[in-house]
Design an enzyme around this catalytic site. Structure first.
Site, PDB file in Angstrom:
ATOM      1  N   ARG A   9      68.878  38.769 -36.429  1.00 25.32           N
ATOM      2  CA  ARG A   9      69.532  39.750 -37.291  1.00 25.32           C
ATOM      3  C   ARG A   9      68.694  41.007 -37.384  1.00 25.32           C
ATOM      4  NH1 ARG A   9      73.539  37.759 -40.519  1.00 25.32           N
ATOM      5  NH2 ARG A   9      73.825  35.525 -40.282  1.00 25.32           N
ATOM      6  N   LEU A  10      69.398  42.112 -37.493  1.00 25.19           N
ATOM      7  CA  LEU A  10      68.717  43.400 -37.673  1.00 25.19           C
ATOM      8  C   LEU A  10      68.478  43.590 -39.173  1.00 25.19           C
ATOM      9  CD1 LEU A  10      67.818  45.874 -36.018  1.00 25.19           C
ATOM     10  CD2 LEU A  10      70.036  46.901 -36.530  1.00 25.19           C
TER      11      LEU A  10
ATOM     12  N   HIS B 207      60.032  40.481 -28.318  1.00 26.57           N
ATOM     13  CA  HIS B 207      61.240  40.778 -27.542  1.00 26.57           C
ATOM     14  C   HIS B 207      60.982  40.440 -26.070  1.00 26.57           C
ATOM     15  CE1 HIS B 207      65.025  42.588 -26.577  1.00 26.57           C
ATOM     16  NE2 HIS B 207      64.440  43.238 -25.591  1.00 26.57           N
TER      17      HIS B 207
HETATM   18  C1  GRF Z   1      62.432  34.452 -27.520  1.00 20.45           C
HETATM   19  O1  GRF Z   1      62.797  34.651 -26.186  1.00 20.45           O
HETATM   20  C2  GRF Z   1      62.113  35.756 -28.182  1.00 20.45           C
HETATM   21  O2  GRF Z   1      61.533  36.689 -27.319  1.00 20.45           O
HETATM   22  C3  GRF Z   1      63.465  36.243 -28.626  1.00 20.45           C
HETATM   23  O3  GRF Z   1      64.150  35.080 -29.026  1.00 20.45           O
HETATM   24  C4  GRF Z   1      63.607  33.956 -28.357  1.00 20.45           C
HETATM   25  C5  GRF Z   1      63.191  32.984 -29.406  1.00 20.45           C
HETATM   26  O4  GRF Z   1      62.786  31.749 -28.863  1.00 20.45           O
HETATM   27  N1  GRF Z   1      63.325  37.226 -29.673  1.00 20.45           N
HETATM   28  P1  GRF Z   1      62.143  30.648 -29.801  1.00 20.45           P
HETATM   29  O5  GRF Z   1      63.129  30.388 -30.925  1.00 20.45           O
HETATM   30  O6  GRF Z   1      60.842  31.168 -30.315  1.00 20.45           O
HETATM   31  O7  GRF Z   1      61.978  29.441 -28.939  1.00 20.45           O
END
Ligand code: GRF
Length: 203
Positions: A93-94, A111
């Protein structure tokens, strides 16, 4: 020095949370996980927190009339647990202005691309469809935009010719699990200095 208290916000699997937790448990990061918050009751991250005997709570958007009330409830829990650093780990969510301003400089996100390339959802698919030869992952402080905040750490990952979004995501995820704990550790050691858009890392 007192340990940094982390508040983790996550919507799903929780593998980044787990990677950070393992570094804490191994004594590599001077922090405690104060609270894990998920906006999804079925999120695996809640099971991981329970298995580790850590405080965890589900706060769902639909429990609130407005986005502001929802985020105020999250902020209240983070304050109740005296959280120093908010770690977004797959939080889908933003976050709005009031929340971001309240915690600015104390919220990080991960990200799965080299920002500012490929922000938003499905970053790995975006990289493949664009034809990028290199992608990677970025840890950044959160501002009010979508994946636009000051960059803390980045690491490149090759995009292979036969990659699917899933194979690329898996390769990036391995790097995420090293990079996010490093960024959290730098914060806990008070080595991150935010100057405008730039994050300086002290020796
Ligand atoms: C990861 O790829 C992260 O970069 C992105 O969402 C994913 C989360 O994975 N924001 P997890 O829930 O930490 O396994």
């Amino acid at each position: 020095m007192p340990k940094t208290v982390l508040g983790v916000l996550a919507s799903g699997r929780g593998s980044n949370f787990q990677a950070i937790l393992e570094k804490i448990q191994a004594g590599r990061i001077e922090a405690t996980v104060g609270i894990v918050i998920s906006d999804r009751s079925a999120a695996n991250v809640l099971k991981l927190a329970a298995a580790a005997n850590l405080p965890h709570v589900c706060i769902e958007r639909r429990q609130f009339t407005t986005k502001e009330d929802f985020e105020a409830a999250i902020a209240q829990v983070l304050s109740d647990y005296k959280v120093d650093l908010v770690v977004l780990a797959g939080f889908m969510r933003l976050l709005g202005t009031t929340f971001v301003r309240r915690f600015y400089g104390r919220i990080m996100n991960i990200h799965p691309a080299l920002l500012p390339a490929f922000p938003g959802a499905d970053a790995q698919r975006q990289a493949i469809e664009y034809g990028a030869k290199v992608s990677g992952c970025t840890i950044h402080f959160v501002d009010e935009g979508m994946d636009t905040g000051p960059i803390i750490l980045q690491q490149a990952v090759a995009v292979e010719p036969d990659d699917s979004p899933e194979t690329l995501a898996a390769r990036i995820l391995n790097v995420e699990h090293e990079l996010y704990p490093r960024a959290v550790r730098l914060f806990c050691e008070n080595k991150l200095q935010l100057e405008g858009r730039r994050v300086k890392i002290r020796d």
